[in-house]
Design an enzyme around this catalytic site. Structure first.
Site, PDB file in Angstrom:
ATOM      1  N   CYS A  86       0.872  -1.182   0.000  1.00 39.72           N
ATOM      2  CA  CYS A  86       0.000   0.000   0.000  1.00 39.72           C
ATOM      3  C   CYS A  86       0.897   1.216   0.000  1.00 39.72           C
ATOM      4  O   CYS A  86       1.635   1.448   0.968  1.00 39.72           O
ATOM      5  CB  CYS A  86      -0.918   0.011   1.210  1.00 39.72           C
ATOM      6  SG  CYS A  86      -1.910   1.536   1.360  1.00 39.72           S
ATOM      7  N   CYS A 199      -0.164   3.026  -6.866  1.00 34.92           N
ATOM      8  CA  CYS A 199      -1.171   2.468  -5.967  1.00 34.92           C
ATOM      9  C   CYS A 199      -1.250   0.994  -6.291  1.00 34.92           C
ATOM     10  O   CYS A 199      -1.264   0.621  -7.474  1.00 34.92           O
ATOM     11  CB  CYS A 199      -2.531   3.141  -6.157  1.00 34.92           C
ATOM     12  SG  CYS A 199      -3.878   2.302  -5.286  1.00 34.92           S
TER      13      CYS A 199
END
Length: 250
Positions: A86, A199
């Site tokens: 993440c 991302c």
């Protein structure tokens, strides 16, 4: 592999498919003919970790205690270093590290170093990431350190990226793929010489062929390769006192 080889710890669940994607890339990137030659991994995938972008941008619930707890559980299970699929969570990395006794590998730093080393001709990179990651300046700071400028989406395209990310999380990949592709094309038109999937949901919808002919850098893939290298002893796992310089030791 022997029992002395470093164990990879994964703090995941942000989201679950992105975590599975990272583990799949670790498996695919390990030269192993038998089960025993794969790298050892322990994982805590906790989807209850609060939204990182909301915490960065809108005073949402602080994910730090959840991140620390997950990392500590990995350490208790034998992890010698921690990775997190993440990007936005890396905003909290320094404060996490204060409470975690093994090194936490900086995915953003690794991506910047990889871009600098493997694509020395690039001077402008298009970043596709959550709004929290973009506004945190994580990539901007790391890329400027290696002489690369960022080309960022405009407000409309950033909103499109966020919508596509949440569609990926809900399982709507085809709509997300088209949205990611359109934004990437506009970044290239504005001068991006490479597209960064900043991302970990983006590689689930955008593939390298979608942005050809410019290079496509998947931060999850870069992180998986670093993890395999550390676990196989191809790079030393740093102690906490040398963490800042570890990636200069190739």
């Amino acid at each position: 592999m022997s029992n002395d080889e470093p164990v990879v710890g994964i703090v995941g669940g942000m989201g679950p498919e992105a975590t599975a994607d990272l583990y799949g890339k670790i498996i695919a990137g390990t030269p192993a003919a038998t089960d025993q030659l794969h790298v050892p991994v322990v994982m805590v995938a906790d989807p209850r970790i609060p939204d990182r972008s909301e915490a960065i941008l809108a005073d949402g619930e602080d994910p730090l205690p959840y991140l620390v707890r997950a990392a500590q559980r990995c350490v208790a299970a034998g992890a010698d270093f921690i990775i997190m699929p993440c990007n936005s969570a890396h905003y909290f990395l320094e404060r996490m590290q204060e409470e975690v006794e093994v090194p936490i590998i900086d995915m953003v730093e690794e991506l910047a170093r990889h871009l600098h080393d493997e694509h020395p001709e690039v001077r402008a990179a298009g970043l596709m990431a959550t709004t929290g990651t973009v506004r945190s300046g994580l990539y901007e700071r790391r890329l400027h350190e290696v002489g690369i400028d960022l080309v960022l989406p405009d407000e409309r395209d950033q909103d499109e990226i966020m919508q596509c990310i949440y569609e990926i999380k809900s399982g709507s990949r085809e709509r997300a793929r088209k949205g990611f592709d359109a934004v990437a094309r506009r970044l290239i038109q504005r001068g991006a010489q490479v597209i960064i999937a900043g991302c970990t949901e983006i590689p689930l919808g955008l593939q390298a062929g979608d942005v050809a002919p410019v290079p496509y850098l998947d931060a999850t893939l870069v992180l998986s390769r670093v993890a395999v290298g550390l676990a196989r002893g191809e790079r030393p796992v740093p102690d906490l006192h040398t963490k800042e310089s570890m990636n200069r030791e190739q």
